[in-house]
Design a protein around this motif. Structure first.
Motif, PDB file in Angstrom:
ATOM      1  N   UNK A  32       0.895  -1.064   0.106  1.00 21.76           N
ATOM      2  CA  UNK A  32       0.052   0.087  -0.097  1.00 21.76           C
ATOM      3  C   UNK A  32       0.651   1.271  -0.005  1.00 21.76           C
ATOM      4  N   UNK A  33       0.465   2.210  -0.924  1.00 21.51           N
ATOM      5  CA  UNK A  33       1.235   3.383  -0.820  1.00 21.51           C
ATOM      6  C   UNK A  33       1.010   3.896   0.645  1.00 21.51           C
ATOM      7  N   UNK A  34       2.235   4.839   1.191  1.00 21.80           N
ATOM      8  CA  UNK A  34       2.153   5.292   2.477  1.00 21.80           C
ATOM      9  C   UNK A  34       1.053   6.036   2.797  1.00 21.80           C
ATOM     10  N   UNK A  35       0.388   7.051   2.101  1.00 21.03           N
ATOM     11  CA  UNK A  35      -0.566   7.817   2.254  1.00 21.03           C
ATOM     12  C   UNK A  35      -1.839   7.008   2.483  1.00 21.03           C
ATOM     13  N   UNK A  36      -1.983   6.067   1.544  1.00 22.23           N
ATOM     14  CA  UNK A  36      -3.208   5.233   1.513  1.00 22.23           C
ATOM     15  C   UNK A  36      -3.263   4.537   2.718  1.00 22.23           C
ATOM     16  N   UNK A  69       5.990  -3.224   5.201  1.00 20.89           N
ATOM     17  CA  UNK A  69       5.693  -1.622   4.950  1.00 20.89           C
ATOM     18  C   UNK A  69       4.212  -1.513   5.663  1.00 20.89           C
ATOM     19  N   UNK A  70       3.315  -2.737   5.754  1.00 21.46           N
ATOM     20  CA  UNK A  70       2.191  -2.567   6.136  1.00 21.46           C
ATOM     21  C   UNK A  70       1.942  -3.173   7.532  1.00 21.46           C
ATOM     22  N   UNK A  71       3.110  -3.580   8.255  1.00 19.76           N
ATOM     23  CA  UNK A  71       2.985  -4.528   9.501  1.00 19.76           C
ATOM     24  C   UNK A  71       2.502  -3.025  10.513  1.00 19.76           C
ATOM     25  N   UNK A  72       2.887  -1.898  10.414  1.00 18.43           N
ATOM     26  CA  UNK A  72       2.182  -0.926  11.376  1.00 18.43           C
ATOM     27  C   UNK A  72       0.790  -0.936  11.504  1.00 18.43           C
ATOM     28  N   UNK A  73      -0.178  -1.320  10.341  1.00 26.02           N
ATOM     29  CA  UNK A  73      -1.546  -1.541  10.456  1.00 26.02           C
ATOM     30  C   UNK A  73      -1.918  -2.571  11.671  1.00 26.02           C
ATOM     31  N   UNK A  74      -1.019  -3.325  12.179  1.00 27.76           N
ATOM     32  CA  UNK A  74      -1.059  -4.339  13.184  1.00 27.76           C
ATOM     33  C   UNK A  74      -1.306  -3.716  14.546  1.00 27.76           C
ATOM     34  N   UNK A  75      -0.848  -2.383  14.785  1.00 22.49           N
ATOM     35  CA  UNK A  75      -1.032  -1.785  16.001  1.00 22.49           C
ATOM     36  C   UNK A  75      -2.352  -1.053  16.408  1.00 22.49           C
ATOM     37  N   UNK A  76      -3.175  -1.160  15.307  1.00 24.13           N
ATOM     38  CA  UNK A  76      -4.483  -0.895  15.512  1.00 24.13           C
ATOM     39  C   UNK A  76      -5.374  -2.127  16.410  1.00 24.13           C
ATOM     40  N   UNK A  77      -4.793  -3.282  16.126  1.00 29.03           N
ATOM     41  CA  UNK A  77      -5.382  -4.356  16.687  1.00 29.03           C
ATOM     42  C   UNK A  77      -4.592  -4.815  18.157  1.00 29.03           C
ATOM     43  N   UNK A  78      -3.458  -4.653  18.173  1.00 26.31           N
ATOM     44  CA  UNK A  78      -2.539  -5.160  19.079  1.00 26.31           C
ATOM     45  C   UNK A  78      -1.239  -5.860  18.795  1.00 26.31           C
ATOM     46  N   UNK A  79      -0.249  -5.831  19.546  1.00 26.04           N
ATOM     47  CA  UNK A  79       1.081  -6.375  19.062  1.00 26.04           C
ATOM     48  C   UNK A  79       0.746  -7.858  18.776  1.00 26.04           C
ATOM     49  N   UNK A  80       1.131  -8.477  17.553  1.00 24.62           N
ATOM     50  CA  UNK A  80       1.187  -9.774  17.165  1.00 24.62           C
ATOM     51  C   UNK A  80      -0.165 -10.327  17.099  1.00 24.62           C
ATOM     52  N   UNK A  81      -1.185  -9.256  16.674  1.00 24.97           N
ATOM     53  CA  UNK A  81      -2.399  -9.730  16.196  1.00 24.97           C
ATOM     54  C   UNK A  81      -2.542 -10.412  14.883  1.00 24.97           C
TER      55      UNK A  81
END
Length: 432
Positions: A32-36, A69-81
């Motif tokens: 995913x592009x960073x902005x999107x 680059x998309x792993x940061x989306x995991x933070x929305x749900x919790x580490x290791x989700x």
């Protein structure tokens, strides 16, 4: 009860654009592009994301595998989700019925469902209007990894349990039925010839049944449902009506009359933007006990799978057209095309034969290019259908040639099928 989607254009949301970006193809993709990605993250944490789009986005992300680059989306749900399916399902789908947790976990792990599990999941998808996030997630995971035949069997059985009472009784037609079914999303730059093909089968001594429905997208210009309505064809309301003489273009079965539960999914599919397994399933439902299925596939490797699914659905034979224009039953006259014919043997196995468009018998129909119809209109398509029906030709040479080419292809295929079904002496072929 599911309401009509409130998002006028599903592609305007960040998750909608994310679904389109991630959900393309089965294998590789770009991150995913960073902005999107940031827009998607904001939409996920806002609490205002459409539940179906949320599920479809997450299903595509996990089925393809989050890129670094998309792993940061995991933070929305919790580490290791992303690595813990049980935790993830509890976090994202807290309203999921307990009995579906094992199935949800298997899907997130990439495992194949047994037929009984797919049946259970299908019952939930078709008959319940809660936990929309899980529906979107499950459907997109299945779409991306491609469903197994056992899964299709379970979904087929669940779908058949949703059909209205009038179609649960055997039809009393006095001749074998041929069922025509092309993608419900239709076309944008191609004239449909389906009613003329139905008439072709009627002239050959069969009853012709065209299965149609509202378009689920992503195409909205014209489909067979629109064309048959414009031609004034009556839609079947039950199998009993097959006793009546057919229209010039055979009988027409609307998904809305067949299964309101499946029809409700049209609105969901428009929100999800991608074609789920329902795009295949709705074409092979066989409530009228048709003997032969005629249907197209665009992806050549899917031809044999479609043949297997048709026999699973109770058809004795199938004609699968490859690479019809925009996936329709209008074949290309300039590119590689043709049909796969298959029959059920006496032992219930599959025996098949290919007829490719480059055979010398079809040379007269070959052209340098295919017409691209700009500003496609249902009235123009209907006029061509009526003109060809009444006069045997129209003012459009490309249309006339395509109809005749399709009839020649189908004639060759039907000659082979009839020879096999009459004899039933062919050697069984068990597919690996």
């Amino acid at each position: 009860m599911l309401q009509t989607p409130s998002i006028a254009d599903p592609t305007t949301t960040a998750l909608g654009r994310g679904i389109q970006h991630i959900g393309f193809g089965k294998l590789g993709r770009r991150p995913l592009p960073p902005a999107l990605m940031e827009e998607c993250r904001q939409e996920l944490v806002s609490g205002h994301a459409d539940p179906l789009q949320k599920g479809a986005f997450l299903g595509a992300l996990l089925a393809k595998g989050p890129m670094p680059e998309e792993q940061s989306l995991e933070q929305v749900f919790g580490k290791g989700a992303f690595l813990n399916p049980t935790y993830f399902i509890n976090k994202v789908c807290p309203d999921l019925p307990t009995n579906l947790f094992p199935i949800a976990t298997k899907l997130l792990k990439g495992h194949i469902l047994r037929a009984s599990e797919a049946h259970q999941l299908g019952n939930f998808l078709f008959l319940n209007d809660d936990c929309e996030t899980f529906k979107g997630m499950a459907i997109n995971i299945l779409r991306i990894r491609i469903e197994s035949n056992d899964e299709y069997k379970g979904f087929y059985n669940a779908a058949m349990e949703t059909i209205t009472p009038g179609f649960r009784q055997l039809s009393c037609v006095d001749r074998p039925l041929v069922q025509l079914a092309e993608p419900f999303d239709g076309v944008e730059h191609t004239y449909l010839i389906t009613p003329l093909l139905a008439h072709f089968f009627e002239q050959r001594g069969y009853g012709a049944l065209s299965v149609v429905g509202r378009t689920p997208g992503p195409k909205y210009t014209l489909n067979a449902h629109d064309l048959y309505l414009y031609l004034g064809c009556q839609m079947l309301q039950s199998n009993h009506e097959i006793n009546t003489p057919p229209e010039p273009f055979g009988w027409v079965l609307d998904q809305k009359a067949l299964s309101p539960a499946l029809n409700r999914w049209v609105d969901r599919r428009r929100l999800m933007l991608k074609r789920p397994f329902l795009a295949t399933l709705e074409k092979i439902l066989n409530p009228c006990s048709a003997r032969i299925l005629v249907t197209p596939v665009f992806q050549v490797p899917f031809q044999m799978k479609m043949a297997e699914l048709a026999l699973m659905a109770g058809f004795d034979a199938v004609i699968v057209m490859k690479r019809g224009l925009e996936g329709s039953l209008s074949p290309s006259t300039s590119r590689s095309s043709g049909i796969l014919c298959a029959v059920r043997t006496a032992r219930g196995h599959l025996f098949y034969q290919h007829f490719d468009a480059d055979l010398p018998a079809f040379a007269e129909y070959r052209t340098a290019s295919d017409e691209i119809v700009m500003n496609l209109q249902v009235n123009d398509n209907a006029r061509l259908i009526r003109d060809f029906m009444n006069e045997g030709e129209t003012a459009n040479d490309d249309f006339d040639n395509r109809v005749r080419f399709t009839q020649a292809l189908l004639s060759r295929g039907m000659d082979w099928i009839e020879g096999q079904l009459d004899g039933r002496t062919m050697k069984d072929v068990r597919l690996s």
